[in-house]
Every structure is written in C-alpha cells, then in structure tokens.
Enzyme design. Structure first.
Site, PDB file in Angstrom:
ATOM      1  N   CYS A 196      -7.604  -5.207  25.080  1.00  5.88           N
ATOM      2  CA  CYS A 196      -7.121  -4.654  26.347  1.00  5.88           C
ATOM      3  C   CYS A 196      -5.675  -4.215  26.115  1.00  5.88           C
ATOM      4  O   CYS A 196      -4.780  -5.059  25.964  1.00  5.88           O
ATOM      5  CB  CYS A 196      -7.222  -5.757  27.405  1.00  5.88           C
TER       6      CYS A 196
ATOM      7  N   CYS B  58      11.726   2.132 -26.259  1.00  4.06           N
ATOM      8  CA  CYS B  58      10.946   3.305 -26.662  1.00  4.06           C
ATOM      9  C   CYS B  58       9.879   3.659 -25.619  1.00  4.06           C
ATOM     10  O   CYS B  58       9.075   2.813 -25.237  1.00  4.06           O
ATOM     11  CB  CYS B  58      10.285   3.002 -27.994  1.00  4.06           C
TER      12      CYS B  58
END
Ligand code: FE
Length: 381
Positions: free
Chosen positions: A175, A210
C-alpha cells in the site's frame, strides 16, 4: 456550511478508509539482507534508460537541506517524514499505463505495472516489488498498530506499508503513497535485447607491474568482459612501449578492466588485484623496476576512489601485508591501449620464459584462491 459538512464527511471517510487500509493483518518484515554499509544490490535504470538485472548501486544519502531542495513539500513530508497522503488523492492511483514505478526520491525502480491492482483503499497497490532487493521492510509500531513499513532501500525514503491481504500469486498488498512514486512508461524504457547482453558495464584501470600479468589474471575471471593492456598516467605522445620503458613518461603499464557488476563486484576485483601483486614495493614488482611498474589504481569516479581507499584501509587495518601499502590512487585522465602484440600476451605466449616464471604463478594462484570467481570452463576438467 454545506461545504464544511461535505469536507468533514470526506475527512471522516478518508480516516475510515485509512484505518481500514492500514489495520488489516500485517506481514512481518523480511530478514534484512540488502543493507550493506553503502551499497545495495537492486535493479536500476541506467542513464540511457535500460532496466538492469540486480547490480550493486550506491545508497543515496543526503542532508535534510538537500532533500528539501530535491523534493516538493508533499514528497518531503511522505518520503522523509513518513507522512501519509490523503486517500484517493494520488496522481498515480488510477494510472493503468504499462511501465515501471520508481522512487520519487532517488529514481530506483520499485514496482512493475504488471503487479499493480485496484485495492479500493485509495492508495496505489501492488502485489510484489520489481525485485526482492528493490524493497526494504521494517517493523512499524506507530499509532498503536504493528505494521510492516516499506522503504526504498537506496535512499531510505518511506513508501507505505505491506499487508497480508493482497491477491495471488503473493497474497501481499504493498500500500504505497502515490507521492512517493514516479512513473516511467514502457515506451521510455530501452529494452535489454537479450540475456547474453551484459546488464551493465563498468570499467576500472589497474596497474601492478607488467601488464601482461595483470591482464592474464583478470582474463580468467567470470564477469570480466574485457581486460586490455595499455598505459595510464602520462600523455598521448609517450603512450607507447618504447617510451614507457624509459620510466620517465609518468605512464604505468596498466590494464583497463571492463566488467559486469552483476557478476563481479569492484571489491572482488580489488581483492584479486591485491592478491596478485605486491602493493608494498615502490615503483617495483620483483625484477621489474621503474615508475612504469608502480602499483596504482586509476579511478574514473568518486565511487571507485572511495571503494579503493576503503579497501586499502581494510587491508592496512587487518595487517595483510608486513609493510605499508604504497599503491597510488590516481584520477584516470585517459587510458591508452598498448600495441597489439601486448594484448592477450599470456594466452598467446604460454611458453615464454617470463610468462612461465612470473605470470603463470599469479594465474595459478587466482585459479586456486578464487575458484568461485574463475570462469567455469577454466575450473571444470
Ligand atoms: Fe529511493
């Protein structure tokens, strides 16, 4: 006089309806599973108008002053002060268009029009939220009643209550105050074309030595849509391998990770990143030395910056590393993809001695330590 009598009668009717609507058998609140510190997992509508599957989305926390600037007085009264609009007055009560009802406070999708029904109470009513994560419930003992309040899980805005007297298939009645809701018609929503389309894409750029290794690690993770080697932190003119190798360009070897947040979270990505490089060695990973090998997170927005700061603070607090973490947090200006031969380097060069010695141990560590996050075809024999 007649006007006053009519108004009084209408007020009484509204009160009776209100008591009727709000005092039916209440539904106990569900377990709170959706409230983490600052994020929820819920369906959202993207800026380009797509309704997503549940994804992590940051909570909206504003000051009272900011809410007052954002909301109309009626919206503020209901959403922030838990007010109730008068029955039969809401704009969306009679709306029968197809679409999605969203929170008027923060835009989070709350209900689909498919689940709306006419309850006769005078407030928009639905039998279920658009997804379990898109609704928060709490026990409400106000006005001498025990009810279950429902709230927007993203902004905490009060929506209404949920009761056990709704229609099937759930038997629930949400509601909801109309003023708590906005409506987005289906015609304004872009359809997600098919299930194979990622629900949402996000990107973060990470550096940890790397880039072949960092890329190799993340290529295996389910939910990573792409991991691309490249350069970040310097200018376009020096965004090439030869220049970056000098260590004087400001660039770090970095990897742009594009991911689907519904499958892998940023926190998980950070966890994997910090588990597969050494964040305590300044401008160095093993034998690779130079600023281009620094440990860094290039954040694209404040949310990423905050997540990274919090994760590093967590690692520090838990003393996960014997030495201080030196990872830099740098705003991402631009990511420059590396030369083609650097892409998918681990997959293309499995016998390369460097890959064997440096990258493969990281790849294997991830497969062992993060089994649940690795793509299934990599873990299933
Ligand atoms: Fe909200």
């Amino acid at each position: 006089m007649r006007v006053i009598q009519t108004l009084t009668a209408l007020s009484c009717l509204a009160l009776v309806v209100a008591i009727f609507a709000f005092s039916s058998e209440t539904k106990p609140p569900k377990e709170k599973t959706n409230m983490s510190s600052d994020k929820i997992k819920a369906k959202t509508i993207t800026p380009d108008g797509r309704l997503t599957e549940p994804v992590e989305t940051a909570k909206v926390e504003l000051s009272e002053k900011e809410w007052k600037e954002r909301l109309s007085p009626d919206e503020f009264d209901v959403l922030r002060e838990k007010g109730t609009e008068r029955a039969f007055t809401g704009d969306l009560l009679k709306n029968k268009e197809e679409g999605v009802y969203t929170c008027a406070g923060c835009g989070l999708p709350l209900f689909s029009s498919d689940t709306k029904f006419d309850s006769g109470t005078g407030w928009p009513s639905y039998y279920q939220p658009i997804s379990p994560g898109n609704m928060e419930e709490e026990s409400d003992h106000s006005y001498g009643m025990v009810r279950t309040e429902v709230m927007c899980p993203r902004c905490g805005g009060h929506l209404g209550h949920v009761f056990n007297d709704g229609p099937q298939p759930t038997g629930l009645r949400y509601c909801i105050n109309s003023v708590s809701l906005d409506f987005v018609p289906d015609t304004e929503l872009k359809k997600t074309s098919d299930a194979a389309t990622p629900s949402e894409k996000a990107e973060i750029v990470l550096a940890g030595g790397c880039f072949w290794c960092v890329e190799g690690v993340f290529e295996q993770i389910d939910g990573i849509l792409d991991a691309e080697s490249g350069y970040a932190g310097g200018d376009e003119a020096t965004a090439n391998y030869k220049a970056v190798c000098t260590g004087t360009t400001g660039h770090a070897e970095a990897v742009k990770i594009t991911y689907d947040p519904s499958k892998v979270s940023l926190d998980k990505i950070l966890e994997i990143h910090f588990a597969t490089h050494d964040p305590t060695t300044l401008n160095r990973q093993g034998n690779d030395v130079g600023t281009q090998y620094r440990s860094a997170i290039f954040y694209a927005n404040d949310e990423q910056k905050k997540a990274a700061e919090e994760y590093i603070a967590h690692l520090t607090e838990e003393k996960k590393f014997p030495k201080p973490i030196v990872t830099t947090l740098e705003p991402l200006k631009k990511f420059y993809p590396a030369e083609d031969y650097h892409q998918d380097y681990v997959a293309c060069n499995p016998n390369n001695p460097y890959i064997q010695a440096v990258a493969m141990p990281k790849v294997e560590k991830v497969r062992a330590k993060f089994q649940e996050s690795v793509r299934q075809y990599l873990t299933t024999p």
